[in-house]
Design an enzyme around this catalytic site. Sequence first.
Site, PDB file in Angstrom:
ATOM      1  N   HIS A   1      -4.268  -5.281  -1.806  1.00  9.24           N
ATOM      2  CA  HIS A   1      -5.392  -5.009  -0.923  1.00  9.24           C
ATOM      3  C   HIS A   1      -6.532  -6.021  -1.104  1.00  9.24           C
ATOM      4  O   HIS A   1      -6.896  -6.370  -2.221  1.00  9.24           O
ATOM      5  CB  HIS A   1      -5.958  -3.615  -1.197  1.00  9.24           C
ATOM      6  CG  HIS A   1      -5.040  -2.496  -0.841  1.00  9.24           C
ATOM      7  ND1 HIS A   1      -4.026  -2.073  -1.658  1.00  9.24           N
ATOM      8  CD2 HIS A   1      -4.997  -1.693   0.259  1.00  9.24           C
ATOM      9  CE1 HIS A   1      -3.399  -1.045  -1.097  1.00  9.24           C
ATOM     10  NE2 HIS A   1      -3.969  -0.796   0.070  1.00  9.24           N
TER      11      HIS A   1
ATOM     12  N   GLU B   1      -1.009  -2.726  -8.193  1.00  8.42           N
ATOM     13  CA  GLU B   1      -2.285  -3.082  -7.565  1.00  8.42           C
ATOM     14  C   GLU B   1      -2.865  -1.836  -6.917  1.00  8.42           C
ATOM     15  O   GLU B   1      -2.177  -0.831  -6.759  1.00  8.42           O
ATOM     16  CB  GLU B   1      -2.102  -4.208  -6.548  1.00  8.42           C
ATOM     17  CG  GLU B   1      -1.259  -3.841  -5.330  1.00  8.42           C
ATOM     18  CD  GLU B   1      -2.057  -3.232  -4.179  1.00  8.42           C
ATOM     19  OE1 GLU B   1      -3.246  -3.556  -4.016  1.00  8.42           O
ATOM     20  OE2 GLU B   1      -1.482  -2.403  -3.438  1.00  8.42           O
TER      21      GLU B   1
ATOM     22  N   SER C   1       0.841  -1.184   0.000  1.00  3.56           N
ATOM     23  CA  SER C   1       0.000   0.000   0.000  1.00  3.56           C
ATOM     24  C   SER C   1       0.883   1.243   0.000  1.00  3.56           C
ATOM     25  O   SER C   1       1.762   1.373  -0.848  1.00  3.56           O
ATOM     26  CB  SER C   1      -0.962  -0.030   1.205  1.00  3.56           C
ATOM     27  OG  SER C   1      -1.934   0.987   1.111  1.00  3.56           O
TER      28      SER C   1
END
Length: 299
Positions: free
Chosen positions: A272, A204, A109
């Site tokens: 995620h 992602e 992230s």
Amino acid sequence: MIIPAPTTTDTTIGVMAPGGAVDPDALRRGLDALRAWGFRVRTGEHVLARRRYCAGEPEVRAREFEAMFRDPEVTAIICARGGYGTAQLLPLLDPDVLVAHPTLVCGYSDVSPLLGFLMERCDLATLHGPMVASDLAKGLTERSAARLRTLLERPTSVWQEPVRDVLVSGRASGRLVGGCLSSLVALLGTPYAIETAGRVLFLEDVAEPPYRIDRMLTQLRLAGKLDGVAAVILGAFADCHGRDERDVVEAVFADVFADVPYPVVAGFPAGHLSENLTLPLGVVVEVHGDEGRVEVSPA
């Protein structure tokens, strides 16, 4: 590429918060999970600090990160969580300190900019993988837990994983780079922008509607970051839905990568809200587009 020393139950895992503020209960559950695996754990003094949405002042987070590297008993750092704030640390970190004490860092992230910094400025292999107060606190699948533990001990371990979709066939290899799309796009135009030429690019994200995914991929393309890559691996893009059934992120991928001369695969279970299999960044991987497979092979 420097491969840090193995992390086993005879060594210590450090846990600190380089970005967003951490929930104490989630942190406790995640730490309990690490200890249940037999690891010794050392938390940063300021892991629960808070300054608005961040885990304390940037300078304090940067010094705590370096302190974990200097600790001779700590062989790996698993970030407590992501959340905005890691980019604030990049100009405050001393690469010489980090290189002198190679330590394996794991996160994803908003930790993606920090992982990229360690690879580009310090030649350190890192892990894009589960974090303590998020994934570990919720519980990992058996496969995800096994992959994390294996790569903590040896980031260059041999593994292979099938991918669900092949957008562009072909075969290529290169050092793996990347992470969260929105975090990486935010670094464009800075000295810390991702380097992609000749590399396998992993991307992602979560909760971004298709038009925003399109906008960010277009920005990467216009910045030249999709030119000259060896291959692209698209991971989990969870909750990236449009307003109706025709507005899907898969259609964006098909458009953006329609004419590229390198293999592109999608649906890799990392990122995620997915199984979040750990990926070793900085390590050479092979993308087998024709067979729908990603692997790290013996050197």
